[in-house]
Each structure stands twice: as structure tokens, then as C-alpha cells.
Scaffold this active site. Structure first.
Site, PDB file in Angstrom:
ATOM      1  N   SER A 244       6.103  25.323  26.774  1.00 37.93           N
ATOM      2  CA  SER A 244       5.016  25.428  27.735  1.00 37.93           C
ATOM      3  C   SER A 244       4.231  24.112  27.839  1.00 37.93           C
ATOM      4  O   SER A 244       4.835  23.070  28.071  1.00 37.93           O
ATOM      5  CB  SER A 244       4.139  26.607  27.327  1.00 37.93           C
ATOM      6  OG  SER A 244       3.545  27.161  28.457  1.00 37.93           O
ATOM      7  N   LYS A 248       5.801  20.204  28.158  1.00 33.37           N
ATOM      8  CA  LYS A 248       5.426  19.050  28.992  1.00 33.37           C
ATOM      9  C   LYS A 248       5.255  17.859  28.038  1.00 33.37           C
ATOM     10  O   LYS A 248       5.651  16.722  28.319  1.00 33.37           O
ATOM     11  CB  LYS A 248       4.117  19.315  29.748  1.00 33.37           C
ATOM     12  CG  LYS A 248       4.044  20.682  30.492  1.00 33.37           C
ATOM     13  CD  LYS A 248       2.741  20.849  31.251  1.00 33.37           C
ATOM     14  CE  LYS A 248       2.237  22.286  31.457  1.00 33.37           C
ATOM     15  NZ  LYS A 248       3.030  23.208  32.195  1.00 33.37           N
ATOM     16  N   TRP A 335       5.952  31.708  37.139  1.00 33.71           N
ATOM     17  CA  TRP A 335       4.852  30.742  37.196  1.00 33.71           C
ATOM     18  C   TRP A 335       5.375  29.314  36.927  1.00 33.71           C
ATOM     19  O   TRP A 335       4.889  28.335  37.465  1.00 33.71           O
ATOM     20  CB  TRP A 335       3.829  31.162  36.142  1.00 33.71           C
ATOM     21  CG  TRP A 335       2.546  30.405  36.048  1.00 33.71           C
ATOM     22  CD1 TRP A 335       2.079  29.765  34.936  1.00 33.71           C
ATOM     23  CD2 TRP A 335       1.519  30.247  37.039  1.00 33.71           C
ATOM     24  NE1 TRP A 335       0.842  29.216  35.180  1.00 33.71           N
ATOM     25  CE2 TRP A 335       0.480  29.496  36.465  1.00 33.71           C
ATOM     26  CE3 TRP A 335       1.390  30.673  38.371  1.00 33.71           C
ATOM     27  CZ2 TRP A 335      -0.680  29.151  37.152  1.00 33.71           C
ATOM     28  CZ3 TRP A 335       0.234  30.320  39.061  1.00 33.71           C
ATOM     29  CH2 TRP A 335      -0.775  29.570  38.449  1.00 33.71           C
ATOM     30  N   HIS A 385       8.091  34.317  29.366  1.00 33.81           N
ATOM     31  CA  HIS A 385       7.624  33.022  28.879  1.00 33.81           C
ATOM     32  C   HIS A 385       7.452  33.105  27.360  1.00 33.81           C
ATOM     33  O   HIS A 385       6.542  33.793  26.875  1.00 33.81           O
ATOM     34  CB  HIS A 385       6.278  32.774  29.573  1.00 33.81           C
ATOM     35  CG  HIS A 385       5.677  31.442  29.324  1.00 33.81           C
ATOM     36  ND1 HIS A 385       6.179  30.297  29.885  1.00 33.81           N
ATOM     37  CD2 HIS A 385       4.594  31.059  28.584  1.00 33.81           C
ATOM     38  CE1 HIS A 385       5.426  29.265  29.525  1.00 33.81           C
ATOM     39  NE2 HIS A 385       4.462  29.709  28.722  1.00 33.81           N
TER      40      HIS A 385
HETATM   41  C1  GCU Z   1      -0.742  28.131  31.511  1.00 37.55           C
HETATM   42  C2  GCU Z   1      -0.495  26.917  32.380  1.00 37.55           C
HETATM   43  C3  GCU Z   1       0.919  26.387  32.197  1.00 37.55           C
HETATM   44  C4  GCU Z   1       1.217  26.160  30.733  1.00 37.55           C
HETATM   45  C5  GCU Z   1       0.907  27.402  29.931  1.00 37.55           C
HETATM   46  C6  GCU Z   1       0.963  27.210  28.428  1.00 37.55           C
HETATM   47  O1  GCU Z   1       0.008  29.198  31.943  1.00 37.55           O
HETATM   48  O2  GCU Z   1      -0.764  27.280  33.691  1.00 37.55           O
HETATM   49  O3  GCU Z   1       1.104  25.179  32.901  1.00 37.55           O
HETATM   50  O4  GCU Z   1       2.554  25.758  30.561  1.00 37.55           O
HETATM   51  O5  GCU Z   1      -0.430  27.815  30.189  1.00 37.55           O
HETATM   52  O6  GCU Z   1       0.991  26.116  27.934  1.00 37.55           O
HETATM   53  O7  GCU Z   1       0.908  28.214  27.730  1.00 37.55           O
END
Ligand code: GCU
Length: 404
Positions: A244, A248, A335, A385
Site C-alpha cells: 500500500s 509506493k 481503489w 487489499h
Molecule cells: C489509503 C490511500 C492509499 C494507500 C492506503 C494505505 O487507502 O488512499 O493510497 O495505499 O491508504 O496505505 O493503506
């Protein structure tokens, strides 16, 4: 400004008019027409790639994640004097700490008990503290900003709470070490104007300097400095992994630091592996509004304006080339735009091929739980997720294929 516009602004401020509510688009038919910039623009041979690569890396740093400030910070190690065993003696846990820029990062290194040589390793941040990764009472509790547990009792109750996301047994069985640390030790995940974590030392970033993701990525490189020096693991075979927002982070860490031998993005989505120009699921405007501290100031100009971006995530992925790269999506994680994550791999493929590697074997989105694996690997698994044992099994097989 005209008097009437001043009046309208003043009125809306008094009335506290809420910001327009964000409604995510999930319909492929409503994706705006877009063209992806060519990562190979202006070059025709592998010999030209390093220069092109550096230009892309600098562009993405300047416009999105932010450059690391030039200010230096010295790194000090506090060795662990009390390692302990887990998994019936099959693995050793040690907890050296890194002291840097006024912060302390507790590392947790779990490694097979009797390797004949330093083992290859996976390095990954955890979201809740090292104590959430395994339940053992010997694991130190974090003392920095807390994402979840607010007091000592709650922290104790939280031991092992994310253990199902870490297949430590499978890693030990396959001969890998796991190096993990709590991302909050490096930079608390809050929009506080960059006053805490290592930012207290480095100062408030300029608009082209690092946001939190670039700061966490830098933290992974500093940890790798320690791994290289300590020889506790085989530093030439370190795979960087993240889930998540931390996916990144692993991509940006891998893009900047070519010592990471293999890079894995688990459900990284918008601002990670997913193509921003598709503007489906989470968008640039939305992520910059919900998490303004993740990226740099410059990135805000692409809010609802993705078509102006002179790059996209396929170029971020291409920065990993020719090193092995694995991108994983989850079916219900709309998402994060699984299809956009796959298309970014397709977009990075020409760079891998120019550099003489296999790239991504398939141009067609694979079926559920049927990974397509070349030098770039991709899967979409069923479920939500998350990081599951299925994901770990693919990552271990991928590392076996490329690093052994
Ligand atoms: C949120 C956010 C995402 C991210 C995620 C996480 O959902 O919008 O971009 O990847 O949190 O890191 O848990």
C-alpha cells in the site's frame, strides 16, 4: 480581485461550505483519453539508458516524491546484545537500532538460525511497530508516534496483531532473512507541516523536496547502508517490499537505490504502480487532499490535471530495470486500480527488453491467481487489499528464480 468575488469568498467562508465530495469512478468507459509518455523517448540503445534513466528519476523526484535535501546526517548503530530464538530454535531475532537525525529506528532482523553464509533478505517497513509482526515478548515496543495503540497496555495487547501478514515461517524455510522496521520511527504519518521525525533535523522541505514517501524510501536506503556494513545478511541480495503506501515507498526506494536487487510493490495503487492518467479509483487530486504530506508541493499541480503529467507510473517502474520487479494487485482492491497496475508493467516492459531481459511475458491482464512471471512479475489474487501467504509464496518463488 473584484468586490463581488471577495464577497462570494467571504460568504462561503462564513457558511463553511464543505469541499466537493469525491466520488471515485470505477467505470473503464469513463477513463479520459490519455497517451503515456515514452520512457525510451530519444534513445535507441541500452548504452543510452543510464542518462535517460537519470533524467526520468530527476523528473519524478522534482514533480512528485521530492528530492532528498542535501543536508547530511550521521548514522550510529546501537548493537543488540540479547538476540533470542523463535520458531523452535529455527530462527534468531536481533534488534539493532539506528540513530540518525535525532531519531531512533529499531530494526528487527529475523534470520535462519544456522545459515552457512549470510542469507539473502527481504526488507520491508511495518505499519504498527515490530511487535505487531511477531507476538514474542522480547520484541521492543516503539516509543515514537503511534499509529494504533495509544498506551503501553494497548501496545502489549497488540503484539502479533499483524503476524498473519508476515509469513516468517515460509521465509525461514526458504532461507531468507526478514529485516523490518516501523515506518513511524522515521517519519510519523501525519500532516503536521514536517516538524517531526527526521524532518525536525532536516527542516521544512521546499516544494521540490521530499514528502513522507521519499523520506521513508530514504530510511530504507540508510538501513541498507547498515546491512552492507554489518554483513549480517547478503547485502547484494536484498529485496525491498512494501504494502500500500509502503508499496509506493518500496518502488521509490528501488528507483533511487540500485543496491536493492529486487523490488516488490504489493497493492501500491495511486502514487505507486497504478497509472495516474487513468484517473480511476483513487486519483491524484484525492490522494493529495487526503494525504498532503506523502508527496512534495509540486505534485499538487496535477490535482484533477493528470493529463499535464510529463510522466506516469510505468516510468517509475522502468527505473527499476533491469532488476527484477514484481507488482501485485488484489481483485477487490479497486481503489488501487489493479488494471492500471498491470498496464504500468506493460508500459515498463520496453525498457526491460531494450536492456536485454525478458520483461513482462503477457500483454493481457492475467486471470485471478495466475501470475505472469518474467523479469517483471505480476499477479492479481482473489480477495481484498492485504498481504497474504499467497503473495509471500509468489515473492519467495520470484526471489528464488532471480537471486539464487
Ligand atoms: C489509503 C490511500 C492509499 C494507500 C492506503 C494505505 O487507502 O488512499 O493510497 O495505499 O491508504 O496505505 O493503506
Amino acid at each position: 480581485m473584484k468586490v463581488t468575488s471577495c464577497l462570494i469568498i467571504a460568504l462561503s467562508m462564513c457558511m463553511n461550505v464543505p469541499a466537493q465530495k469525491f466520488v471515485a469512478n470505477y467505470d473503464e468507459a469513463k477513463i479520459p483519453a490519455y497517451t503515456l509518455p515514452d520512457p525510451l523517448e530519444g534513445i535507441s540503445s541500452a548504452a543510452d539508458w543510464p542518462t535517460r534513466r537519470e533524467a526520468i528519476r530527476r523528473l519524478i523526484a522534482k514533480e512528485m516524491f521530492g528530492h532528498v535535501p542535501s543536508h547530511t546526517a550521521t548514522l550510529e548503530i546501537v548493537p543488540d546484545t540479547e538476540p533470542f530464538k523463535i520458531l523452535d530454535g529455527k530462527a534468531i531475532v536481533s534488534q539493532p537500532a539506528i540513530k540518525i537525525a535525532g531519531t531512533t529506528w529499531d530494526l528487527m532482523i529475523i534470520r535462519p538460525a544456522n545459515p552457512s553464509s549470510p542469507p539473502p533478505a527481504f526488507i520491508a517497513y511495518n505499519f504498527g511497530g515490530n511487535h505487531t509482526v511477531i507476538p514474542d515478548r522480547g520484541v521492543r515496543l516503539p516509543v515514537s508516534w503511534q499509529r494504533k495503540a495509544k498506551n503501553h497496555k494497548a501496545q502489549e495487547a497488540d503484539r502479533g496483531s499483524s503476524a498473519r501478514r508476515w509469513d516468517v515461517a515460509a521465509l525461514m524455510e526458504a532461507g531468507y532473512a526478514l529485516v523490518t522496521l516501523y515506518y513511524g520511527d522515521v517519519d510519523p504519518d501525519m500532516n503536521d507541516g514536517f516538524r517531526d521525525g527526521v524532518h525536525a533535523h532536516f527542516g521544512v522541505p521546499k516544494s521540490d523536496e521530499w514528502g513522507s514517501i521519499a523520506t521513508w524510501a530514504w530510511g530504507l536506503s540508510k538501513t541498507l547502508d547498515y546491512l552492507v556494513a554489518s554483513k549480517i545478511v547478503d547485502a547484494e541480495r536484498v529485496s525491498v517490499l512494501g504494502h500500500s503506501r509502503l508499496g509506493k515507498t518500496s518502488l521509490w526506494a528501488g528507483a533511487n537505490d540500485e543496491r536493492f536487487a529486487l523490488v516488490i510493490s504489493n497493492n501500491s495503487g495511486c502514487g505507486g504502480a497504478a497509472l495516474s492518467k487513468r484517473a480511476i479509483g483513487e486519483t491524484v487530486g484525492r490522494i493529495n487532499t487526503s494525504f498532503p504530506h506523502w508527496f512534495n508541493g509540486n505534485f499538487k499541480k496535477y490535482n484533477r490535471n493528470e493529463s499535464a503529467m510529463p510522466f506516469d507510473s510505468h516510468m517509475l517502474l522502468a527505473l527499476i530495470a533491469p532488476r527484477p520487479l514484481y507488482v501485485a494487485s488484489a481483485e477487490q482492491d479497486r481503489w488501487a486500480d489493479p488494471h492500471g497496475e498491470f498496464l504500468a508493467c506493460v508500459g515498463a516492459d520496453p525498457v526491460y527488453r531494450l536492456l536485454g531481459t525478458e520483461g513482462l511475458p503477457s500483454r493481457k491482464m492475467p486471470k485471478l491467481n495466475e501470475p505472469t512471471v518474467g523479469r517483471i512479475g505480476y499477479h492479481i489474487r482473489s480477495g481484498k487489499h492485504d498481504v497474504t501467504a499467497y503473495d509471500w509464496a509468489q515473492y519467495i518463488a520470484f526471489a528464488n528464480k532471480h537471486l539464487n
